[in-house]
Scaffold this motif. Structure first.
Motif, mmCIF file in Angstrom:
data_model
loop_
_atom_site.group_PDB
_atom_site.id
_atom_site.type_symbol
_atom_site.label_atom_id
_atom_site.label_comp_id
_atom_site.label_asym_id
_atom_site.label_seq_id
_atom_site.Cartn_x
_atom_site.Cartn_y
_atom_site.Cartn_z
ATOM 1 N N THR A 85 0.827 -1.214 0.000
ATOM 2 C CA THR A 85 0.000 0.000 0.000
ATOM 3 C C THR A 85 0.853 1.253 0.000
ATOM 4 O O THR A 85 0.607 2.214 -0.734
ATOM 5 N N ILE A 86 1.861 1.263 0.829
ATOM 6 C CA ILE A 86 2.742 2.447 0.889
ATOM 7 C C ILE A 86 3.493 2.621 -0.414
ATOM 8 O O ILE A 86 3.766 3.749 -0.851
ATOM 9 N N GLU A 87 3.824 1.515 -1.071
ATOM 10 C CA GLU A 87 4.493 1.628 -2.371
ATOM 11 C C GLU A 87 3.578 2.302 -3.395
ATOM 12 O O GLU A 87 4.010 3.170 -4.165
ATOM 13 N N GLU A 88 2.283 1.889 -3.403
ATOM 14 C CA GLU A 88 1.326 2.543 -4.307
ATOM 15 C C GLU A 88 1.156 4.013 -3.923
ATOM 16 O O GLU A 88 1.104 4.899 -4.791
ATOM 17 N N THR A 89 1.043 4.282 -2.616
ATOM 18 C CA THR A 89 0.926 5.679 -2.170
ATOM 19 C C THR A 89 2.145 6.479 -2.579
ATOM 20 O O THR A 89 2.042 7.636 -2.996
ATOM 21 N N LEU A 101 7.448 15.346 1.282
ATOM 22 C CA LEU A 101 6.475 14.291 1.557
ATOM 23 C C LEU A 101 6.839 13.021 0.806
ATOM 24 O O LEU A 101 6.735 11.909 1.342
ATOM 25 N N ASN A 102 7.272 13.202 -0.434
ATOM 26 C CA ASN A 102 7.693 12.045 -1.224
ATOM 27 C C ASN A 102 8.887 11.358 -0.578
ATOM 28 O O ASN A 102 8.958 10.130 -0.477
ATOM 29 N N LYS A 103 9.834 12.210 -0.105
ATOM 30 C CA LYS A 103 11.000 11.649 0.575
ATOM 31 C C LYS A 103 10.590 10.925 1.848
ATOM 32 O O LYS A 103 11.089 9.828 2.156
ATOM 33 N N ALA A 104 9.658 11.571 2.616
ATOM 34 C CA ALA A 104 9.193 10.944 3.852
ATOM 35 C C ALA A 104 8.486 9.619 3.558
ATOM 36 O O ALA A 104 8.677 8.620 4.273
ATOM 37 N N VAL A 105 7.664 9.635 2.516
ATOM 38 C CA VAL A 105 6.967 8.397 2.160
ATOM 39 C C VAL A 105 7.971 7.338 1.729
ATOM 40 O O VAL A 105 7.822 6.143 2.036
ATOM 41 N N ALA A 106 9.026 7.782 0.996
ATOM 42 C CA ALA A 106 10.061 6.820 0.607
ATOM 43 C C ALA A 106 10.743 6.242 1.839
ATOM 44 O O ALA A 106 11.014 5.034 1.923
ATOM 45 N N GLU A 107 11.038 7.133 2.826
ATOM 46 C CA GLU A 107 11.627 6.627 4.058
ATOM 47 C C GLU A 107 10.663 5.693 4.788
ATOM 48 O O GLU A 107 11.076 4.669 5.337
ATOM 49 N N PRO A 166 -7.027 -7.807 9.074
ATOM 50 C CA PRO A 166 -7.691 -7.931 7.764
ATOM 51 C C PRO A 166 -6.752 -7.507 6.658
ATOM 52 O O PRO A 166 -5.887 -6.654 6.842
ATOM 53 N N PRO A 167 -6.901 -8.110 5.485
ATOM 54 C CA PRO A 167 -5.998 -7.735 4.376
ATOM 55 C C PRO A 167 -6.296 -6.310 3.908
ATOM 56 O O PRO A 167 -7.418 -5.839 3.929
ATOM 57 N N VAL A 168 -5.244 -5.608 3.537
ATOM 58 C CA VAL A 168 -5.377 -4.227 3.060
ATOM 59 C C VAL A 168 -5.802 -4.239 1.604
ATOM 60 O O VAL A 168 -5.161 -4.899 0.760
ATOM 61 N N PRO A 169 -6.912 -3.561 1.264
ATOM 62 C CA PRO A 169 -7.367 -3.549 -0.142
ATOM 63 C C PRO A 169 -6.370 -2.804 -1.010
ATOM 64 O O PRO A 169 -5.833 -1.757 -0.628
ATOM 65 N N LYS A 170 -6.140 -3.336 -2.201
ATOM 66 C CA LYS A 170 -5.220 -2.687 -3.144
ATOM 67 C C LYS A 170 -5.932 -1.581 -3.907
ATOM 68 O O LYS A 170 -7.112 -1.672 -4.192
ATOM 69 N N ARG A 171 -5.172 -0.565 -4.226
ATOM 70 C CA ARG A 171 -5.727 0.548 -4.986
ATOM 71 C C ARG A 171 -5.839 0.198 -6.449
ATOM 72 O O ARG A 171 -5.028 -0.566 -7.000
ATOM 73 N N ASP A 172 -6.881 0.768 -7.079
ATOM 74 C CA ASP A 172 -7.047 0.512 -8.510
ATOM 75 C C ASP A 172 -6.048 1.323 -9.301
ATOM 76 O O ASP A 172 -5.671 2.420 -8.914
#
Length: 509
Positions: A260-264, A432-438, A503-509
């Motif tokens: 999920t975080i990778e998609e985000t 934010l992108n850097k933070a998300v990457a971290e 519960p499993p995390v739903p994947k984004r479309d």
């Protein structure tokens, strides 16, 4: 011994071992000191008394043999071979006795021996002088054997016995010293044996007391510890199974979270690119607006210059109008003068006919000049009105351009703020992108850690089983037997309540 039982186990062991080591050190030091004293006495006997006795006995033996040779020479012809052999024996024994006496002197260290050494040497010199005189007289044949025999039995023998008395006394001194040292060694041995027996008994008693105290203070608590360890092992066995299951669940949830975080992160990268493009466009618009503001400023400056030019033209038109009015007045006066000249010419008659023609022409010219001045005045008034209108329009245009300049400045300011905000937004999105990457990296690490935790939990479960075997071995060492199945299952804790599965995390479309 209650105070001993209240001590920590480490203190008890250290105290017990220290007590045993103390008695061992005392016994060892006392034994070493005693052995060293006995060795010193034996060393003195072996290195001093025994060699001294040996040298004294050898000196006495040499003197006895010399005495035999001396007395044999008294009854042997001087010119015989036997006499020469006896004389050689005499000299050899005399030399050996002197050499062995010198060796003994090097070992004579006591005050009694040192006091008797000079007396022996004086007695030896007295005897040797008398003995050699007798032998010399016998060898020369000046005296017969009977007379020499009497001399030997009286003077020489008396001096010989005086010399031997010193040897006997020195031998007795060395024997007494050796006996004294032997008695000292025996006393040291007896004292040491008694001391070591007493210390050994004390050490044995202290060891028994310490062993009893350690058994009471260590073995009993150790049995309690074993029971506690057994219960803890059972709890750890159940807990490690639950931890292993929870770690696997955590690893699965961490994997979903990582996806999920990778998609985000991908979406935020797109937003970052869009924010960067918006920032670039805002910067371009801000640059263009600044250029437009410069152009409007230049146009405003041109309008101000045009306004000044229109004012100058209006001023020149007013001056021209005044000049035309002056020309009109001149034409009117010229017309009056021409009328006056015509009246005068009419009065003059024929003489004034030519002047009348000139006056008429001047009148016509004045009339045309007045008409031209009126026409010019009308044109100038019309031009002045137009200039005034243009001046008003220029003033209005200048006001409009001022408003346009002000609006352009405000728009430029707004665009600058928008550009700054866009740049800050782009920086924020990049951060934010850097933070998300971290966060993505941390999530990946957490997922890996969860996998490692699950593996470690399985390994810990195996180690807990090994620990249970070690506890069984410890029980066998302490109690001499292994735990029964009933004891292993006693106080077995209930398993931990199962944790809810994520519960499993739903994947984004």
């Amino acid at each position: 011994m209650k105070w001993f039982g209240n001590m920590p186990i480490g203190t008890q062991l250290r105290l017990g071992i220290s007590l045993v080591v103390f008695f061992m050190l005392v016994v060892g030091f006392n034994g070493y000191r005693s052995i060293r004293a006995v060795f010193s006495h034996l060393d003195e006997i072996f290195l001093v008394q025994l060699p001294s006795l040996d040298y004294l006995l050898e000196v006495d033996r040499d003197l006895q043999q010399l005495l035999v040779a001396e007395r044999s020479m008294m009854f042997t012809p001087p010119d015989s071979e036997l006499f020469a052999a006896l004389l050689e024996t005499y000299e050899t024994n005399l030399r050996q006795a002197a050499e062995r006496w010198e060796k003994y002197k090097n070992l004579a260290v006591s005050s009694q021996e040192q006091a008797m050494v000079p007396g022996y040497e004086r007695a030896r010199e007295d005897w040797k002088a008398a003995s050699r005189a007798v032998i010399a007289a016998r060898a020369s044949g000046d005296a017969n054997g009977e007379a020499i025999g009497k001399e030997v039995l009286t003077t020489v023998n008396a001096r010989f016995e005086t010399m031997r008395e010193y040897l006997d006394k020195l031998t007795g001194i060395n024997l007494a010293t050796a006996k004294k040292r032997h008695d000292n060694a025996a006393a040291v041995f007896g004292t040491t044996a008694a001391t070591m027996l007493i210390l050994s008994g004390l050490g044995f008693g202290a060891g028994v007391l310490v062993a009893w105290g350690i058994n009471r203070g260590v073995a009993v608590p150790l049995r309690k510890i074993i029971l506690g360890l057994s219960d803890a092992v059972q709890m750890m066995t159940s807990g490690t199974a639950e931890v292993s299951q929870a770690s696997e669940t955590l690893a699965e949830g961490a994997s979903h979270q990582a996806a999920t975080i990778e998609e985000t992160s991908s979406s935020i990268e797109e937003m970052s690119a869009m924010a960067g493009r918006n920032a670039d466009h805002a910067n371009q618009a801000d640059s263009l607006m600044r250029e437009t503001h410069g152009i409007v400023t230049q146009a405003n400056d041109a309008m101000r210059q045009l306004n000044r030019s229109m004012e100058n033209i209006a001023t020149a038109s007013e001056d021209t109008s005044r000049i035309i009015k002056t020309i009109d007045e001149i034409a009117f006066q010229t017309n009056l003068l021409a009328l006056n000249a015509a009246v005068e010419a009419a009065r003059a008659g024929t003489a004034g006919a030519g002047f009348a023609v000139v006056a008429d022409e001047v009148r016509n010219l004045a009339m045309r000049a007045a008409e031209a001045a009126r026409n010019t005045n009308g044109l100038i008034e019309d031009t002045t009105q137009r200039v005034q209108e243009g001046r008003r329009l220029v003033t209005d245009a200048r006001g409009v351009f001022a408003k346009v300049t002000e609006s352009a400045a405000k728009v430029a300011q707004l665009l600058g703020e928008i550009s700054t905000a866009s740049n800050e937004q782009a920086d924020g999105v990049r951060q934010l992108n850097k933070a998300v990457a971290e966060i993505d990296n941390v999530t990946q690490m957490n997922a890996a850690s969860a996998e490692e935790s699950a593996s470690a939990s399985r390994a810990m479960k195996a180690q807990v089983e090994d620990m249970e075997r070690f506890v069984d071995t410890l029980v066998a060492l302490v109690e001499g037997r292994g735990r029964t199945v009933e004891e292993k299952s006693r106080n077995r804790p209930a398993s931990f309540p199962p944790k809810k599965k994520m519960p499993p995390v739903p994947k984004r479309d």
